[in-house]
Design an enzyme around this catalytic site. Structure first.
Site, PDB file in Angstrom:
ATOM      1  N   LYS A   9       0.822  -1.212   0.000  1.00 31.44           N
ATOM      2  CA  LYS A   9       0.000   0.000   0.000  1.00 31.44           C
ATOM      3  C   LYS A   9       0.854   1.259   0.000  1.00 31.44           C
ATOM      4  CE  LYS A   9      -2.690   1.026   3.658  1.00 31.44           C
ATOM      5  NZ  LYS A   9      -2.703   2.422   4.137  1.00 31.44           N
ATOM      6  N   ARG A  14       2.916   5.920  -3.259  1.00 26.61           N
ATOM      7  CA  ARG A  14       4.050   6.725  -3.696  1.00 26.61           C
ATOM      8  C   ARG A  14       4.257   6.616  -5.204  1.00 26.61           C
ATOM      9  NH1 ARG A  14       4.620   5.632   1.534  1.00 26.61           N
ATOM     10  NH2 ARG A  14       5.928   6.955   2.876  1.00 26.61           N
ATOM     11  N   GLY A  84      -4.594   8.461   4.829  1.00 29.24           N
ATOM     12  CA  GLY A  84      -3.686   9.333   5.562  1.00 29.24           C
ATOM     13  C   GLY A  84      -2.362   9.524   4.847  1.00 29.24           C
ATOM     14  N   SER A 157       8.880   9.312  11.531  1.00 28.67           N
ATOM     15  CA  SER A 157       7.636   9.181  10.779  1.00 28.67           C
ATOM     16  C   SER A 157       7.932   9.207   9.291  1.00 28.67           C
ATOM     17  CB  SER A 157       6.667  10.315  11.127  1.00 28.67           C
ATOM     18  OG  SER A 157       5.594  10.354  10.208  1.00 28.67           O
ATOM     19  N   GLN A 159       5.727   9.228   6.922  1.00 23.08           N
ATOM     20  CA  GLN A 159       4.820  10.133   6.227  1.00 23.08           C
ATOM     21  C   GLN A 159       5.313  11.572   6.293  1.00 23.08           C
ATOM     22  OE1 GLN A 159       0.828   9.576   7.660  1.00 23.08           O
ATOM     23  NE2 GLN A 159       0.624   7.533   6.786  1.00 23.08           N
ATOM     24  N   ASP A 312       2.430  -0.719  11.824  1.00 25.67           N
ATOM     25  CA  ASP A 312       1.145  -1.195  11.300  1.00 25.67           C
ATOM     26  C   ASP A 312       0.856  -2.644  11.694  1.00 25.67           C
ATOM     27  OD1 ASP A 312       0.359   1.149  10.133  1.00 25.67           O
ATOM     28  OD2 ASP A 312       1.258   0.703   8.194  1.00 25.67           O
ATOM     29  N   ARG A 343      -5.588   2.974  18.069  1.00 24.23           N
ATOM     30  CA  ARG A 343      -5.412   1.528  17.978  1.00 24.23           C
ATOM     31  C   ARG A 343      -5.097   0.888  19.326  1.00 24.23           C
ATOM     32  NH1 ARG A 343      -2.247   0.960  12.136  1.00 24.23           N
ATOM     33  NH2 ARG A 343      -4.149   1.116  10.867  1.00 24.23           N
ATOM     34  N   ARG A 392      -6.917  -2.590   9.908  1.00 26.34           N
ATOM     35  CA  ARG A 392      -5.967  -3.499  10.547  1.00 26.34           C
ATOM     36  C   ARG A 392      -6.537  -4.111  11.830  1.00 26.34           C
ATOM     37  NH1 ARG A 392      -2.075  -3.125   6.988  1.00 26.34           N
ATOM     38  NH2 ARG A 392      -1.366  -1.095   6.224  1.00 26.34           N
TER      39      ARG A 392
END
Length: 679
Positions: A9, A14, A84, A157, A159, A312, A343, A392
């Site tokens: 994913k 990307r 996200g 991070s 992201q 994740d 989570r 998830r």
């Protein structure tokens, strides 16, 4: 037994972004056709790139991009749904584009923090306007010339790092970043594959990443997306816990060490895993085949240095810990509180519901495992858990429910389409058990236990202007995997057609069916809804102009118009699996709908929503009063008209949305849908 999981994913998203930024044609194979990549692909199309539909079989697609600074302003708000990764990376891309863009997402994405990206981008010269809540979408991005950046990331991070590197790439300026730990390096590898030099080196416990002055052109991609390690992790744990009747071989899985941090943890817990056919892949990503066999797992310590490399996978790690011997302590995982849901809290509540001894810590979990084998025929874990809208979480507890001796019902199981379409089918195939009595769930048409024997239901949402019908219906449809029908778009399309053809408004009430037939308006199905097509033209932003909005309401009261459009709407619901919104959906269009909902809201709140949807910003006091007066007039006209007046359908569920969150109103409708489908 062999299994090939969908494409990665993170790499898929990307690839879509870099393919759109490249000048020329990029060729990509193995893209994940999940909801997140589809949302990112839709954003690329809206910005001017040529991106075909993502094929479910991963066959090659070709992307033609306008170049690093060739994007155009989208015709409306840029909606990233639940993605996200797509949203945060695009904040960096748009920071360097000379455009004015409003970005939003679904309720879950709008609850996730964006300040960690916008703050360093602001230091580079980008401008952001908060449209609702601080540090949250929707945001207005005003991009342009950027300054070089040297920045210490407060947390590791991928992201945030990727967003800043993309801003430097698009803005043509150098970027130097220091991370306190190691995070995924997919972006750096893909930059190099596109001819962009980016350097990284260890610096203490962290890492220093340097993008020197970037080139003015990005070379097109030619890559095969490897299998997603995060998707493979669920089946890896399933096999270790004895849920597969023979050794399981997971083919062509991405083994990037910044991504596969769960492997050494599972091996430390006693997991029997080996890697075969290890090799290099695209774009510079190592991959191989994973072979897993049933194992007796034991608890272990998982610290903050490891968390960025398995972030994740914590949900499925928690499931493994629940059936290990001894205690597993997970620390340094506070980042999980700002994912699709909190989570840590979701895992703790679900495990406690099933009877597992778990303690929720500020930055982690302490889980006392029960061991793999249930104690006696009735000693397994049993109960109903929530997905909390998180793919998830749903998949992790789906794994638990597929194990012999355990029975787990997952509410909201349809959200797995975000990253793994077809997950439930593969889970049933690999585990070798039928779904009855094991993994059950609510809300999704792929689940045979959650739909009617004949077809999935039709759900109608009625209510006055500005009550949130379209936004709510769209999210409910997404969560259920249904199509969304915005009936108002059909009336707006005809209004636009009449205005475009210079048909005088005073003659609209006299239109005959024959005169209407000359306007070729139709609905074109898409995976999530319908496009409204006039001739060969797909209508979108044109339908939201003030002139069209003003004309659509009186036009919708014309008997010939309503009769003319009725067949189009009913045909859309013929196969079921539809969420339709309007003002007479449950009374006239679908009087036999399985679930009817009537949304209301205060006049002031409705005015605020309508203005924000149209203008992309909250209204000022005078603008709010003007909008309220327009809605008052419209309410009066709609409730008194002779043809299909506005009213609550008999037996409808009434939901006042004035003072509840968007997520709460969506969940209320989903609960009734699940109760309906189970019965």
């Amino acid at each position: 037994m062999e299994l090939r999981v969908p494409g990665d994913k993170s790499i898929s998203q990307r690839a879509l972004i870099l393919g759109a930024l490249a000048r020329g044609e990029s060729r990509v194979r193995g893209l994940l056709a999940g909801e997140d990549p589809r949302a990112t692909a839709g954003a690329m199309r809206a910005l001017g790139a040529e991106v075909p539909p993502l094929p479910p079989d991963g066959r090659e697609i070709r992307i033609r991009g306008p170049g690093l600074r060739g994007f155009r302003a989208p015709s409306g708000t840029l909606d990233l749904a639940n993605s996200g990764t797509g949203a945060r990376l695009l904040l960096g891309v748009l920071a360097g584009q000379p455009l004015d863009v409003v970005m939003t997402g679904d309720a879950s994405l709008r609850a996730r923090p964006m300040g960690r990206v916008t703050e360093p981008l602001t230091a580079m010269g980008a401008r952001f306007e908060v449209l609702e809540a601080e540090d949250r979408l929707p945001l207005r991005i005003r991009g342009g010339a950027l300054r070089p950046l040297t920045y210490d990331l407060p947390v590791a991070s991928a992201q945030v790092k990727s967003a800043l590197l993309l801003a430097g790439l698009v803005g043509g300026v150098p970027v130097t970043l220091t991370e306190p730990g190691r995070s995924r390096d997919h972006t750096e590898r893909m930059f190099r594959a596109c001819g962009v030099p980016v350097h990284s080196q260890e610096e203490g416990k962290g890492r220093r990443v340097v993008l020197p002055p970037p080139p003015a052109r990005l070379e097109p991609l030619d890559l095969q997306v490897p299998g997603d390690f995060s998707s493979a992790a669920f089946f890896l744990v399933l096999a270790l816990l004895g849920g597969v009747p023979e050794p399981l071989v997971l083919k062509d899985v991405c083994l990037n060490p910044t991504r596969a941090g769960l492997l050494p943890v599972l091996e430390r817990m006693g997991g029997r895993i080996r890697v075969e056919s290890r090799r290099g892949g695209d774009p510079g990503e190592p991959l191989g085949d994973l072979v897993a066999e049933p194992s007796e797992l034991r608890g272990c310590e998982v610290g903050e240095d490891e968390i960025p490399l398995l972030l994740d996978e914590v949900p499925v790690l928690a499931v493994a810990a629940a059936l290990a011997r001894g205690t597993t302590r997970i620390t340094g995982a506070g980042e999980l509180r700002v994912k699709e849901t909190d989570r840590l809290r979701a895992l703790a509540r679900n495990l406690q519901t099933l009877g597992v001894d778990v303690r929720e810590r500020e930055d982690g979990l302490e889980i006392r495992g029960r061991g793999r084998a249930p104690d006696g025929p009735s000693g397994g874990l049993r109960g109903r858990v929530e997905s909390f809208g998180d793919h998830r979480i749903a998949m992790a507890f789906g794994v638990l429910g597929a194990l012999e001796g355990h029975e787990v019902e997952v509410e909201g199981r349809e959200v797995v389409g975000v990253s793994f379409p077809g997950f439930w089918e593969e889970l049933r195939r690999v585990s070798g058990v039928a779904p009855e009595g094991r993994v059950r769930g609510g809300g999704g048409p792929p689940d045979p236990d959650a739909t009617s024997p004949s077809r999935p239901p039709v759900i109608t949402l009625d209510g006055p202007a500005g009550s949130g019908k379209s936004t709510t219906a769209r999210e409910v449809a997404r969560r259920l995997g249904f199509r969304h029908l915005d009936s108002g778009a059909l009336y707006r399309a005809l209004t636009f057609a009449l205005l475009d053809a210079d048909v005088p408004a005073e003659t609209w009430s006299e239109l005959s069916r024959e005169e209407l037939d000359r306007f070729s308006i139709r609905l074109r199905p898409t995976p999530t809804g319908f496009q409204v097509v006039l001739g060969e033209r797909v209508l979108d932003r044109e339908l939201r102009s003030r002139e069209v909005t003003a004309g659509a309401s009186p036009l919708s009261a014309v008997p010939a118009v309503r009769s003319w459009l009725l067949d189009l709407q009913r045909e859309a619901g013929r196969e079921g699996g539809l969420v339709a919104d309007g003002r007479d959906m449950g009374t006239v269009v679908f009087p036999d709908a399985e679930l009817k909902v009537y949304l209301t809201a205060s006049l002031e709140e409705r005015a605020r929503r309508r203005f924000l949807e149209r203008e992309g910003r909250p209204p000022g006091p005078e603008e709010r009063e003007e909008e309220m007066e327009e809605i008052r007039t419209r309410d009066s006209r709609d409730s008194r008209r002779a043809v299909a007046p506005l009213k609550k359908p008999p037996g409808a569920l009434e939901v006042d949305t004035s003072h509840i969150t968007f997520q709460a109103q969506v969940e209320a409708i989903l609960r009734h849908t699940r109760a309906l489908t189970r019965s």
